[in-house]
Design an enzyme around this catalytic site. Structure first.
Site, mmCIF file in Angstrom:
data_model
loop_
_atom_site.group_PDB
_atom_site.id
_atom_site.type_symbol
_atom_site.label_atom_id
_atom_site.label_comp_id
_atom_site.label_asym_id
_atom_site.label_seq_id
_atom_site.Cartn_x
_atom_site.Cartn_y
_atom_site.Cartn_z
ATOM 1 N N GLN A 130 113.691 18.768 19.056
ATOM 2 C CA GLN A 130 113.976 17.337 19.210
ATOM 3 C C GLN A 130 112.735 16.552 18.774
ATOM 4 O O GLN A 130 111.704 16.596 19.446
ATOM 5 C CB GLN A 130 114.301 17.077 20.685
ATOM 6 C CG GLN A 130 114.531 15.634 21.041
ATOM 7 C CD GLN A 130 114.390 15.389 22.535
ATOM 8 O OE1 GLN A 130 114.214 16.337 23.320
ATOM 9 N NE2 GLN A 130 114.454 14.151 22.952
ATOM 10 N N SER A 133 109.704 11.904 20.434
ATOM 11 C CA SER A 133 108.471 11.308 20.966
ATOM 12 C C SER A 133 107.370 11.253 19.915
ATOM 13 O O SER A 133 107.257 12.143 19.062
ATOM 14 C CB SER A 133 107.946 12.123 22.144
ATOM 15 O OG SER A 133 108.919 12.195 23.149
ATOM 16 N N GLU A 248 123.933 15.577 29.254
ATOM 17 C CA GLU A 248 123.536 16.691 30.124
ATOM 18 C C GLU A 248 123.933 16.417 31.577
ATOM 19 O O GLU A 248 123.461 15.462 32.181
ATOM 20 C CB GLU A 248 122.011 16.883 30.000
ATOM 21 C CG GLU A 248 121.442 18.022 30.807
ATOM 22 C CD GLU A 248 122.172 19.338 30.609
ATOM 23 O OE1 GLU A 248 122.729 19.816 31.614
ATOM 24 O OE2 GLU A 248 122.195 19.875 29.497
ATOM 25 N N SER A 378 109.923 9.779 32.715
ATOM 26 C CA SER A 378 108.967 10.004 33.813
ATOM 27 C C SER A 378 109.492 9.407 35.131
ATOM 28 O O SER A 378 110.411 8.585 35.134
ATOM 29 C CB SER A 378 107.628 9.349 33.469
ATOM 30 O OG SER A 378 107.781 7.943 33.468
ATOM 31 N N GLU A 380 108.156 7.223 36.972
ATOM 32 C CA GLU A 380 108.020 5.757 37.011
ATOM 33 C C GLU A 380 109.207 5.104 36.298
ATOM 34 O O GLU A 380 109.753 4.104 36.764
ATOM 35 C CB GLU A 380 106.710 5.310 36.339
ATOM 36 C CG GLU A 380 105.448 5.646 37.112
ATOM 37 C CD GLU A 380 105.086 7.124 37.023
ATOM 38 O OE1 GLU A 380 105.557 7.818 36.096
ATOM 39 O OE2 GLU A 380 104.334 7.598 37.899
#
Ligand SMILES: Cc1cc2nc3c(=O)[nH]c(=O)nc-3n(C[C@H](O)[C@H](O)[C@H](O)COP(=O)(O)OP(=O)(O)OC[C@H]3O[C@@H](n4cnc5c(N)ncnc54)[C@H](O)[C@@H]3O)c2cc1C
Length: 395
Positions: A130, A133, A248, A378, A380
């Protein structure tokens, strides 16, 4: 304390079949915590055989459309059972890159892409990575800078990707790149299916906290790919990526099985290791931590179960996916922190160290646990989603 999806007769029988299959086919190597890469070509070949066998048996891919090998009468609870049984055996799950690519191709791929690429995902002849990022675009993928510039019948791609799991083994890449620098940041992105051996792609493994190399940096320097490699339409990449990421669903219940097993192993260990000359489990504070963790694991299981039930009934809530991910990953971190605490000085010993308890498994799981709180969004970001989208709090 297992939350047994499918304690009914038919699903119970299915579970028994899957358990026997997993026992007969799963790779025999010692499993490390989390999502890890094969360490050598032999492990890679074993992994490919295992994934292909799961597709062949109908345990993977049953939810695919029938024309691509899926099962018309498929019951999604079976996917949960399969994921749980694989987790119970500590065997490798479906590869994340392959699952994402399959989902994108099934929904948005051209007829040619589907005919060529989906069978190779089933047979695991193709391993996908993938390529989303970037060094300055993780939580906010809209900040990505990798460019794909149209040139005749091709695109020429230049930029850098990072944290690419299995990039060093991958045959194909599911790439997001910016094709329209003038469009609003989420609109000018396009998804591509690329061959990883295309000239100009340089994959450099990164060494992680755990000491292993599971992900990579990927540099793309003037990489020429055909326009036919676009998945969906140019500029539709954001929609393609979000649709495949949302697919997913079995993660939490399989993850709970992992937590339950770890709790049970740790509990057994606490009866053997000693604190001040007595078994650790005789200490009141140790027992309290075990009790609290067990209750939290149970809550995580129920959270996963209720989310899944809502999804099946078409009543999924925006809080469901982020809450499950947040709860599991933070709880997993606490459990493994407790494990290394409990082991005292020996908690820092790792694989290969003399006297390492359980071959250093707890130290490895403790170090890996941070990854779960980052990968796939994440903690956060999960809290932001819950606060803003579910609770309606200000940004
Ligand atoms: C084990 C592992 C495997 C991975 N595999 C892949 C892969 O195969 N392919 C791929 O493309 N990516 C992969 N990733 C990358 C992953 O998707 C990113 O790490 C993740 O999205 C976070 O992005 P980042 O690392 O750039 O951190 P950043 O986005 O730079 O965030 C840094 C810190 O700032 C915080 N933060 C950022 N924005 C906000 C905000 N708005 N509010 C509050 N806090 C904020 C974050 O929580 C974090 O603590 C993997 C990551 C891990 C850990």
């Amino acid at each position: 304390m297992s939350v047994d999806w499918g304690s009914g007769t038919e699903l119970g029988e299915f579970r028994a079949q899957v358990r026997a299959f997993v026992a007969g086919h799963a790779p025999g190597r010692a499993a490390r915590a989390g999502v890890r890469s094969p360490e050598n070509a032999e492990e890679l070949a074993e992994l490919r055989r295992w994934i292909a066998a799961l597709f062949e048996a109908g345990y993977f891919g049953a939810d695919w459309p029938v024309e691509f090998g899926g099962d018309a009468g498929h019951d999604p609870r079976r996917d949960v059972v399969v994921a749980e049984e694989i987790a119970r055996a500590r065997a490798p799950m479906q590869l994340g890159g392959n699952a994402l690519a399959a989902s994108a191709l099934i929904r948005f791929g051209s007829d040619e892409q589907q005919a060529r690429l989906l069978p190779a995902i089933r047979s695991c002849d193709d391993l996908w990575c993938q390529l989303f990022s970037e060094p300055d675009a993780g939580s906010d993928l809209g900040g990505m800078r990798t460019r794909a510039v149209a040139d005749g019948d091709d695109y020429v791609v230049t930029g850098q990707k990072v944290w690419t799991t299995n990039g060093h083994w991958a045959d194909r890449g599911y790439l997001l790149a910016r094709t329209d620098p003038d469009a609003p940041k989420h609109k000018g992105i396009t998804a591509f299916a690329i061959d990883m051996d295309t000239p100009g792609i340089d994959v450099r493994p990164l060494r992680e906290l755990t000491g292993t190399s599971d992900f990579n940096e990927v540099f793309l320097d003037g990489v020429r790919i055909p326009a036919a490699a676009v998945i969906g339409r140019p500029g539709q990449g954001w929609i393609v990526a979000n649709a495949s990421l949302a697919e997913e669903r079995n993660g939490v219940s399989a993850a709970v099985v992992d937590l339950q097993l770890a709790w049970e192993d740790l509990h057994a260990l606490a009866q053997k290791i000693e604190i001040d000359g007595r078994p650790a489990l005789e200490q009141a504070d140790v027992r309290q931590r075990f009790g609290a963790l067990r209750a939290e694991i149970r809550a995580c299981a129920l959270l996963g179960q209720s989310s899944f039930t809502r999804w099946r009934a078409g009543r999924e809530r925006v809080i469901d996916a982020p809450a499950g991910k947040l709860w599991f990953s933070e709880l997993n971190l606490r459990l493994n922190e407790f494990a290394v605490d409990l082991l005292g000085a020996r908690g820092i010993l790792t694989e290969g160290d003399t006297d390492a308890v359980d071959s250093g498994r707890w130290q490895d799981a403790y170090l890996y646990a941070r990854a779960y709180t980052i990968a796939g969004g994440s903690s956060e970001i999960m809290r932001n989603l819950i606060a803003e989208r579910a609770l309606g709090l200000p940004r």
